[in-house]
Design an enzyme around this catalytic site. Structure first.
Site, PDB file in Angstrom:
ATOM      1  N   ASP A 208       0.874  -1.164   0.000  1.00  0.00           N
ATOM      2  CA  ASP A 208       0.000   0.000   0.000  1.00  0.00           C
ATOM      3  C   ASP A 208       0.918   1.222   0.000  1.00  0.00           C
ATOM      4  O   ASP A 208       1.458   1.599   1.035  1.00  0.00           O
ATOM      5  CB  ASP A 208      -0.909  -0.016   1.230  1.00  0.00           C
TER       6      ASP A 208
ATOM      7  N   GLU B  17      -2.278  -1.209  -5.208  1.00  0.00           N
ATOM      8  CA  GLU B  17      -3.600  -0.696  -5.549  1.00  0.00           C
ATOM      9  C   GLU B  17      -3.487   0.264  -6.725  1.00  0.00           C
ATOM     10  O   GLU B  17      -2.548   1.060  -6.798  1.00  0.00           O
ATOM     11  CB  GLU B  17      -4.200   0.028  -4.340  1.00  0.00           C
TER      12      GLU B  17
ATOM     13  N   ASP C 170      -2.542   0.755   6.812  1.00  0.00           N
ATOM     14  CA  ASP C 170      -1.718   0.554   5.615  1.00  0.00           C
ATOM     15  C   ASP C 170      -1.266  -0.899   5.489  1.00  0.00           C
ATOM     16  O   ASP C 170      -1.275  -1.469   4.398  1.00  0.00           O
ATOM     17  CB  ASP C 170      -0.509   1.489   5.641  1.00  0.00           C
TER      18      ASP C 170
END
Length: 171
Positions: A7, A67, A140
């Site tokens: 992340d 992502e 995270d």
């Protein structure tokens, strides 16, 4: 298969490492890489680069998942995060590790079964799927583990598709 979910962020980068063996997923590690807000951007990116390389040396992932960045509201934050993604892409290229990105809805669907799931639902399912005793303290790190789980589920689908092809189609 060892999967490294990341992340990305410049202040905090979450990571999650899992192992997929058949249908089973096993938690290997998770945490965050933090950089001082007072450090310049080159120093922050160097810290992220160094720490991610250390993680890769330790766990030898076969794929990296992040992502897919989408930023319509805060372009400044998106641009900062994209710098970290650039570091991740550099590492993946240097080490010849495949990289894939997933949209947030894909991650939520893979982990919770609902593409508009709340963050708490995702965190709870990460804990359940990986048999963790507690939800990861860092959002995270939990998001990074969710990315790794998403890839594990997606790669399972890819394997199913490949196994259904006739031998004459496969190369």
């Amino acid at each position: 298969m060892i999967i490294l979910g990341i992340d990305p962020g410049t202040a905090t980068t979450g990571f999650g490492v899992i192992e997929k063996s058949g249908q089973k997923l096993r938690h290997l590690a998770h945490g965050t890489i933090t950089t001082p807000k007072t450090a310049g951007m080159p120093a922050r990116l160097l810290t992220i680069y160094t720490e991610l390389n250390n993680l890769i040396d330790l766990h030898h992932p076969e794929v990296i998942a992040t992502e897919h960045l989408f930023f319509s509201k805060n372009v400044t934050t998106g641009m900062l995060v994209s710098r970290t993604v650039g570091v991740i892409l550099l590492i993946a290229a240097q080490r010849n590790i495949p990289w894939i990105e997933y949209r947030p809805a894909e991650v939520k669907m893979a982990v919770v079964g609902y593409g508009a799931a709340e963050k708490k639902q995702v965190q709870f399912m990460v804990k359940q799927i990986l048999s963790l005793t507690t939800v990861p303290k860092s959002d995270d790190a939990a998001d990074a583990l969710a990315l790794a789980i998403c890839h594990a589920h997606s790669s399972r689908q890819d394997e199913l598709v490949l196994s259904r092809r006739s031998p004459s189609i496969c190369t």
